[in-house]
Design a protein around this motif. Structure first.
Motif, PDB file in Angstrom:
ATOM      1  N   VAL A  25     -24.721  44.544  15.181  1.00 36.65           N
ATOM      2  CA  VAL A  25     -23.563  43.677  15.387  1.00 36.65           C
ATOM      3  C   VAL A  25     -23.417  43.459  16.881  1.00 36.65           C
ATOM      4  O   VAL A  25     -23.222  44.407  17.640  1.00 36.65           O
ATOM      5  CB  VAL A  25     -22.280  44.307  14.811  1.00 36.65           C
ATOM      6  CG1 VAL A  25     -21.071  43.455  15.143  1.00 36.65           C
ATOM      7  CG2 VAL A  25     -22.408  44.499  13.321  1.00 36.65           C
ATOM      8  N   VAL A  26     -23.556  42.198  17.324  1.00 33.53           N
ATOM      9  CA  VAL A  26     -23.460  41.901  18.750  1.00 33.53           C
ATOM     10  C   VAL A  26     -22.114  41.305  19.113  1.00 33.53           C
ATOM     11  O   VAL A  26     -21.723  41.295  20.285  1.00 33.53           O
ATOM     12  CB  VAL A  26     -24.601  40.972  19.219  1.00 33.53           C
ATOM     13  CG1 VAL A  26     -25.935  41.691  19.139  1.00 33.53           C
ATOM     14  CG2 VAL A  26     -24.637  39.685  18.438  1.00 33.53           C
ATOM     15  N   ASP A  27     -21.379  40.803  18.123  1.00 36.57           N
ATOM     16  CA  ASP A  27     -20.051  40.271  18.389  1.00 36.57           C
ATOM     17  C   ASP A  27     -19.238  40.349  17.110  1.00 36.57           C
ATOM     18  O   ASP A  27     -19.754  40.113  16.014  1.00 36.57           O
ATOM     19  CB  ASP A  27     -20.143  38.811  18.856  1.00 36.57           C
ATOM     20  CG  ASP A  27     -18.799  38.282  19.343  1.00 36.57           C
ATOM     21  OD1 ASP A  27     -17.965  39.095  19.804  1.00 36.57           O
ATOM     22  OD2 ASP A  27     -18.577  37.063  19.266  1.00 36.57           O
TER      23      ASP A  27
ATOM     24  N   TYR B 198      -8.665  40.303  18.234  1.00 40.51           N
ATOM     25  CA  TYR B 198      -9.363  41.460  18.773  1.00 40.51           C
ATOM     26  C   TYR B 198     -10.862  41.180  18.785  1.00 40.51           C
ATOM     27  O   TYR B 198     -11.366  40.483  17.913  1.00 40.51           O
ATOM     28  CB  TYR B 198      -9.114  42.705  17.916  1.00 40.51           C
ATOM     29  CG  TYR B 198      -7.663  43.096  17.805  1.00 40.51           C
ATOM     30  CD1 TYR B 198      -7.031  43.786  18.833  1.00 40.51           C
ATOM     31  CD2 TYR B 198      -6.926  42.769  16.679  1.00 40.51           C
ATOM     32  CE1 TYR B 198      -5.700  44.143  18.735  1.00 40.51           C
ATOM     33  CE2 TYR B 198      -5.595  43.125  16.566  1.00 40.51           C
ATOM     34  CZ  TYR B 198      -4.987  43.811  17.594  1.00 40.51           C
ATOM     35  OH  TYR B 198      -3.665  44.154  17.500  1.00 40.51           O
ATOM     36  N   GLY B 199     -11.548  41.759  19.761  1.00 39.02           N
ATOM     37  CA  GLY B 199     -13.001  41.625  19.839  1.00 39.02           C
ATOM     38  C   GLY B 199     -13.638  42.971  20.098  1.00 39.02           C
ATOM     39  O   GLY B 199     -12.962  44.004  20.158  1.00 39.02           O
ATOM     40  N   LEU B 200     -14.942  42.976  20.273  1.00 38.76           N
ATOM     41  CA  LEU B 200     -15.654  44.229  20.546  1.00 38.76           C
ATOM     42  C   LEU B 200     -15.173  44.881  21.835  1.00 38.76           C
ATOM     43  O   LEU B 200     -15.187  46.104  21.955  1.00 38.76           O
ATOM     44  CB  LEU B 200     -17.159  43.968  20.637  1.00 38.76           C
ATOM     45  CG  LEU B 200     -17.872  43.666  19.326  1.00 38.76           C
ATOM     46  CD1 LEU B 200     -19.352  43.422  19.583  1.00 38.76           C
ATOM     47  CD2 LEU B 200     -17.691  44.790  18.342  1.00 38.76           C
ATOM     48  N   GLU B 201     -14.743  44.078  22.777  1.00 41.46           N
ATOM     49  CA  GLU B 201     -14.285  44.637  24.053  1.00 41.46           C
ATOM     50  C   GLU B 201     -12.990  45.443  23.898  1.00 41.46           C
ATOM     51  O   GLU B 201     -12.643  46.234  24.756  1.00 41.46           O
ATOM     52  CB  GLU B 201     -14.086  43.526  25.089  1.00 41.46           C
ATOM     53  CG  GLU B 201     -13.007  42.522  24.758  1.00 41.46           C
ATOM     54  CD  GLU B 201     -13.460  41.406  23.816  1.00 41.46           C
ATOM     55  OE1 GLU B 201     -12.597  40.583  23.460  1.00 41.46           O
ATOM     56  OE2 GLU B 201     -14.634  41.347  23.429  1.00 41.46           O
ATOM     57  N   ASP B 202     -12.297  45.266  22.760  1.00 43.05           N
ATOM     58  CA  ASP B 202     -11.053  45.995  22.516  1.00 43.05           C
ATOM     59  C   ASP B 202     -11.268  47.357  21.875  1.00 43.05           C
ATOM     60  O   ASP B 202     -10.321  48.096  21.679  1.00 43.05           O
ATOM     61  CB  ASP B 202     -10.138  45.168  21.606  1.00 43.05           C
ATOM     62  CG  ASP B 202      -9.718  43.876  22.268  1.00 43.05           C
ATOM     63  OD1 ASP B 202      -9.363  43.916  23.464  1.00 43.05           O
ATOM     64  OD2 ASP B 202      -9.769  42.828  21.610  1.00 43.05           O
TER      65      ASP B 202
END
Length: 151
Positions: A86-88, A108-112
């Motif tokens: 999973v890249v995004d 929300y995204g992966l950066e969260d």
């Protein structure tokens, strides 16, 4: 101009196909509504029904008291023999108050945080590690002749 031999052309074709097979493949799973659709939703005014009309039915809904709608979109990269990664991932949460009116819209995204695997959980049976033969013969000796004759 020099012509390629069949062997040379075949070798070039094989190398080209081999290189094409080693390129990463990307797949998108799920759906998150576009920003222009989200701009139409007004917190404090819109309801569950109007949200479904504007952005569609959610991927998932809140388990407790139908607290919210969740739209999830994941981008997965597959490369050659490696496990897909999973890249995004984007999660859009639309929460509602007790009356079913939109309370908040958050993305929300992966950066969260961490990647949360979206899988079904299966409840295991209470048998644990008891083998088939043990289950089959487990009741031997549990009956007496009087149990069988007292019908």
């Amino acid at each position: 101009m020099r012509r390629l031999s069949k062997a040379s052309a075949g070798l070039i074709l094989a190398v080209a196909l081999g290189l094409a097979g080693c390129s990463a493949q990307y797949r998108v799973h799920g759906y998150v509504p576009p920003e222009e659709d989200l701009q139409q939703i007004v917190p404090g005014v819109d309801t569950r029904a109007s949200v479904e009309d504007v952005v569609g039915v959610p991927s998932t809904a809140g388990v407790q008291d139908d607290s919210g709608f969740y739209y999830v979109e994941s981008q997965v990269r597959s490369f050659a023999w490696q496990r897909p990664e999973v890249v995004d991932r984007t999660v859009l949460a639309i929460t509602f108050d007790g009356a079913g009116v939109v309370e908040n819209i958050v993305t929300y995204g992966l950066e969260d945080g961490q990647v949360v695997p979206l899988t079904r959980r299966v409840t295991k049976s209470g048998d644990g590690n008891i083998g088939f033969i043990r289950q089959l013969f487990g009741n031997i000796g549990g009956f007496s002749a009087s149990d069988l004759l007292n019908n």
